[in-house]
Design a protein around this motif. Structure first.
Motif, PDB file in Angstrom:
ATOM      1  N   GLU A 146       0.838  -1.200   0.000  1.00 54.55           N
ATOM      2  CA  GLU A 146       0.000   0.000   0.000  1.00 54.55           C
ATOM      3  C   GLU A 146       0.864   1.237   0.000  1.00 54.55           C
ATOM      4  O   GLU A 146       1.919   1.261   0.630  1.00 54.55           O
ATOM      5  CB  GLU A 146      -0.909  -0.009   1.227  1.00 54.55           C
ATOM      6  CG  GLU A 146      -2.019  -1.034   1.115  1.00 54.55           C
ATOM      7  CD  GLU A 146      -2.956  -1.001   2.307  1.00 54.55           C
ATOM      8  OE1 GLU A 146      -3.401   0.104   2.683  1.00 54.55           O
ATOM      9  OE2 GLU A 146      -3.226  -2.077   2.853  1.00 54.55           O
ATOM     10  N   THR A 147       0.425   2.263  -0.707  1.00 58.43           N
ATOM     11  CA  THR A 147       1.060   3.575  -0.628  1.00 58.43           C
ATOM     12  C   THR A 147      -0.060   4.556  -0.259  1.00 58.43           C
ATOM     13  O   THR A 147      -1.236   4.195  -0.366  1.00 58.43           O
ATOM     14  CB  THR A 147       1.696   4.000  -1.973  1.00 58.43           C
ATOM     15  OG1 THR A 147       0.663   4.505  -2.823  1.00 58.43           O
ATOM     16  CG2 THR A 147       2.393   2.845  -2.670  1.00 58.43           C
TER      17      THR A 147
ATOM     18  N   SER B   3       7.920   0.428  -5.042  1.00 59.38           N
ATOM     19  CA  SER B   3       7.963   0.997  -3.709  1.00 59.38           C
ATOM     20  C   SER B   3       9.173   0.372  -3.013  1.00 59.38           C
ATOM     21  O   SER B   3       9.447  -0.818  -3.188  1.00 59.38           O
ATOM     22  CB  SER B   3       6.641   0.620  -3.018  1.00 59.38           C
ATOM     23  OG  SER B   3       6.649   1.000  -1.682  1.00 59.38           O
TER      24      SER B   3
END
Ligand code: DOR
Length: 301
Positions: A60-61, A195
């Protein structure tokens, strides 16, 4: 009137759920009345069962989600035997997302699904998480044309081609799908991203890169839907970061005849119903009789 006609595929409303974000409907069936969806795009299918990529494969970001799932699924036979009978009980359209490593595999899968209860096929040439197939087919207009034409010739089912944002010219790719015989195009699949975990100084995803979805990609998706809608005559299903009724209406105005909700389902399982109500309120407030009246109604004056 919330119904839309995608040139032969009539949906009771323009709200559908994006492949890979709704499984085969069972888990969401507890929260959502599946009879109220325009269509369900099921998790991407392959001829044989696939275990998917090594974990971690979701990150998740703050603005969106990265995934490198790698088309985990039970295979087409298990889908037909165990999942399709469940889905067929509901008053909604069932759209099978199909994937192959080769053109021949895509075509065999399309053939296999031809005499089943699925209402349409979504030819996925935009998965960013597989070594063979996937976006490798979706980047080159000639390949897009070739795989679309082969699948077109393998099945009488309504054929949607799902496009990638990871391309040079979305208009050119959309035209290649149209000329290959697509009845409709859907876009966008996820945008390739990454990420990094700075403590461990390594990528968060085991595979390094993955597909970004959620609010971060909405403006990119909207622009691509708008450009694709200008480039082709076939209808478009728009998706990418749609999380509420306003987002959905933007895509309809930009030229999408229907929309898919993806990542937002993970955050709020009721979101599709809220979008339905929000679109209906908008139509009433603006004095429209039908949702068809706002499709492509963007004006520059
Ligand atoms: O982001 C995606 N992930 N797009 C796809 O088409 C497939 C999925 C996966 O299984 O990796």
């Amino acid at each position: 009137d919330m119904s839309v006609d995608l040139n032969g595929l009539v949906l009771q409303n323009p709200i559908t759920v994006a492949s890979g974000t709704f499984g085969f409907g069972r888990e969401y069936g507890e929260y959502v009345d599946l009879n109220r969806l325009g269509a369900i795009m099921v998790k991407g299918l392959t001829l044989e069962e696939r275990k998917g990529n090594p974990t971690p494969r979701v990150a998740e970001t703050p603005m969106g989600m990265l995934n490198s799932v790698g088309l985990q699924n039970p295979g087409v036979e298990a889908f037909i035997k165990e999942e399709l009978p469940y889905l067929s009980q509901f008053h909604t359209k069932i759209i099978a997302n199909i994937n192959g490593n080769t053109i021949e595999e895509y075509c065999r899968l399309a053939e296999r699904l031809s005499d089943t209860a699925v209402d349409a096929l979504e030819l996925n040439i935009s998965c960013p998480n597989v070594k063979e197939g996937g976006v490798a087919f979706g980047r080159d207009p000639e390949m897009v044309h070739r795989v679309t034409r082969c699948v077109r010739q393998s099945t009488p089912k309504y054929l949607i081609v799902k496009l990638s944002p990871n391309v040079r010219d979305i208009g050119e790719i959309a035209v290649a799908a149209e000329e290959g015989g697509a009845d409709c195009i859907s876009l966008i699949n996820t945008l390739i991203g990454m990420s990094i975990d700075i403590e461990r100084q390594r990528p968060v995803l085991a595979r390094g890169i993955g597909g970004l979805s959620g609010p971060a990609i909405k403006p990119v998706a909207l622009r691509m839907v708008y450009e694709a809608a200008k480039a082709v005559k076939i209808p478009i299903i728009g998706m990418g970061g749609i999380a509420n009724d306003q987002d959905a209406i933007e895509f309809l105005l930009a030229g999408a005849s229907a929309i898919s909700v993806g990542t937002a389902n993970f955050i709020n399982p009721y979101v599709t119903m809220e979008i339905y109500d929000g679109i209906a309120d908008y139509l009433e407030r603006k004095g429209y009789q039908s949702v068809k009246d706002i499709i492509g109604k963007l004006n520059f004056s």
